[in-house]
Motif scaffolding. Structure first.
Motif, short mmCIF file in Angstrom:
data_model
loop_
_atom_site.label_atom_id
_atom_site.label_comp_id
_atom_site.label_asym_id
_atom_site.label_seq_id
_atom_site.Cartn_x
_atom_site.Cartn_y
_atom_site.Cartn_z
N GLY A 1 6.39 3.84 -1.74
CA GLY A 1 5.91 2.48 -1.50
C GLY A 1 5.40 1.77 -2.73
O GLY A 1 4.57 0.88 -2.65
N LEU A 2 5.92 2.19 -3.90
CA LEU A 2 5.57 1.54 -5.17
C LEU A 2 6.86 1.12 -5.87
O LEU A 2 7.21 1.65 -6.93
N PRO A 3 7.60 0.20 -5.27
CA PRO A 3 8.93 -0.13 -5.80
C PRO A 3 8.92 -0.70 -7.21
O PRO A 3 9.93 -0.63 -7.90
N GLU A 4 7.80 -1.26 -7.65
CA GLU A 4 7.71 -1.78 -9.01
C GLU A 4 7.31 -0.70 -10.00
O GLU A 4 7.24 -0.94 -11.21
N GLY A 5 7.03 0.50 -9.47
CA GLY A 5 6.64 1.60 -10.34
C GLY A 5 5.20 1.47 -10.82
O GLY A 5 4.45 0.58 -10.41
N GLN A 6 4.81 2.39 -11.71
CA GLN A 6 3.50 2.32 -12.37
C GLN A 6 3.72 2.61 -13.86
O GLN A 6 4.75 3.14 -14.26
N ALA A 23 9.24 3.00 -12.49
CA ALA A 23 10.35 2.80 -11.54
C ALA A 23 11.67 3.32 -12.06
O ALA A 23 12.73 2.82 -11.71
N ARG A 24 11.63 4.37 -12.89
CA ARG A 24 12.87 4.99 -13.34
C ARG A 24 13.55 5.77 -12.23
O ARG A 24 14.75 6.04 -12.29
N MET A 73 0.84 -1.19 0.00
CA MET A 73 0.00 0.00 0.00
C MET A 73 0.88 1.24 0.00
O MET A 73 1.77 1.39 0.85
N PRO A 74 0.69 2.16 -0.93
CA PRO A 74 1.52 3.36 -0.97
C PRO A 74 1.27 4.27 0.24
O PRO A 74 0.13 4.43 0.69
N ASP A 75 2.32 4.83 0.74
CA ASP A 75 2.26 5.77 1.85
C ASP A 75 3.62 6.43 1.96
O ASP A 75 4.59 6.01 1.30
N LEU A 76 3.74 7.43 2.78
CA LEU A 76 5.02 8.04 3.12
C LEU A 76 5.27 7.83 4.60
O LEU A 76 4.38 8.10 5.43
N ASP A 77 6.43 7.33 4.93
CA ASP A 77 6.76 7.07 6.33
C ASP A 77 6.70 8.36 7.14
O ASP A 77 7.18 9.42 6.69
#
Length: 411
Positions: free
Chosen positions: A41-46, A31-32, A1-5
């Motif tokens: 929190g989206l390490p695979e990118g979109q 993911a560039r 789930m995307p979020d900012l720490d």
């Protein structure tokens, strides 16, 4: 789930205010920009472009293409969607309204490629909407590159495991060569390997090291084992077929790394150790070893004595130490790389030659110090330690570092 720490948002706000930057604009596409992808929190990118604006005192704001909004399910902050490029630019203009500067992952003339991840066209777009784009490199040092308390603790754990494993590897190499290792009270003792089979080749020993590091609780662990002329190849990888035997009369190198398993905040440790499979190394071997030790210590001394030292400063003093001893043509790489939750982290590197890293070595970041000389066709030497920057100066790991070239006697 995307979020900012939450800790990231707090430190980012503090860093932005202290540097007089209005906001940090995170951008990614497929993911560039791995830093942005990791932070969001989206390490695979979109598959489509997104922006996230981090602004002191305000809620983070994401701008996402409408078809990919489902991938942001659970995002607890403000989110705006767009369909076409014109709508995206209009929404982005509104987000940036009134701002004089925003930080992005750019680096002038690609001087620090680790963070130069935003295309020039995106920079052009953002600046056409009002604010000037500045580099986020110093923000990164104060946020993503910070080890934190648990990272610092896990790094120490990994560092001591690596040190013992390296010493054991040398003892096994000596056994394979029909020799006995001399005791070195200045470095960590090895593990008990009585009853274990003796590795015969570089590859065999590398496999033993990987298994040992896993057994000791490290993940993402690997190693380089090299003897003789192979030690003159900085990134040599011994293969199952054709790797050299662990024979007497050769320089021995072991480079190994890893981080505590199942710990999201675990920080890597990375070390290189050297030995000679024999009692009396040739004078050229000992002279080269003395040179890399002097270069390593010169870099650490500079950092300790100069509270505003940069990575480039440390690299220059280490490099000059080697040049003064006649090894200018045997230097193949920078003096060190950033270390954090990635082996080659996003923080400052000790580099004035491959890159121009003028970032200050500020408190909370860590890096390797690993000068080397490589005499092709003969042998190479590299000594590698890690440094964590405390408020009062550099802290070196492991707890006991190598000064004497490990040696052996006849069995």
């Amino acid at each position: 789930m995307p979020d900012l720490d939450a800790a990231f948002m707090e430190t980012a706000a503090r860093e932005l205010k202290s540097r007089g930057i209005d906001a940090w604009l995170l951008y990614d596409f497929r993911a560039r920009n791995p830093l942005a992808a990791h932070l969001v929190g989206l390490p695979e990118g979109q598959k489509r472009r997104y922006f996230v604006l981090v602004e002191p005192g305000r809620e983070p704001h994401a701008l996402v293409q409408k078809i990919e909004v489902s991938g942001w399910a659970g995002w607890p902050h403000r989110l705006t969607s767009y369909v076409g490029w014109d709508e995206m630019e209009a929404e982005l203009r509104g987000m940036l309204d009134g701002m004089a500067s925003v930080a992005m992952e750019v680096s002038s003339r690609d001087s620090i490629p680790y963070v130069d991840n935003v295309p020039a066209g995106v920079v052009e777009l953002v600046e056409s909407l009002g604010p000037r784009v500045v580099s986020s490199v110093d923000l990164i040092s104060g946020t993503a590159a910070q080890w934190g308390a648990r990272g610092h603790e896990t790094h120490h754990e990994a560092a001591e495991i690596l040190a013992r494993t390296a010493r054991t590897a040398f003892e096994l190499a000596a056994r394979a060569a029909g020799l006995s290792p001399e005791v070195d009270p200045g470095t960590a003792g090895g593990f008990d390997t009585s009853g274990e089979p003796t590795p015969e080749t570089e590859h065999d020993l590398a496999e033993w090291i990987r298994a040992r590091l896993r057994a000791e609780g490290l993940a993402e662990a690997d190693t380089i084992v090299a003897v003789g002329p192979n030690a003159a190849k900085p990134h040599y990888e011994p293969q199952a077929e054709g790797s050299s035997t662990l024979a007497a009369g050769h320089v021995f190198m072991v480079d190994l790394w890893g981080r505590t398993a199942d710990e999201p905040e675990a920080v890597f440790a990375d070390q290189t150790w050297m030995g000679f499979l024999g009692a009396e190394p040739p004078t050229d071997v000992t002279a080269a070893w003395d040179a890399v030790v002097a270069a390593r210590d010169a870099a650490v001394d500079l950092i300790r004595e100069n509270p505003v030292a940069t990575g480039a400063d440390a690299d220059r003093v280490a490099r000059q130490t080697l040049i003064d001893r006649g090894y200018e043509d045997a230097i193949f790489h920078r003096t060190g790389h950033g270390i954090d939750r990635e082996l080659h982290g996003v923080g400052p590197t000790l580099d004035s030659i491959e890159m121009r890293d003028d970032r200050r070595l500020s408190a909370g970041v860590g890096f390797s110090v690993e000068p080397g000389v490589y005499l092709e066709g003969r042998f190479g030497h590299r000594t590698e330690i890690d440094v964590y920057m405390r408020e009062d100066g550099p802290e070196v790991t492991p707890s006991r570092i190598q000064y004497n070239l490990w040696r052996t006697t006849k069995a």
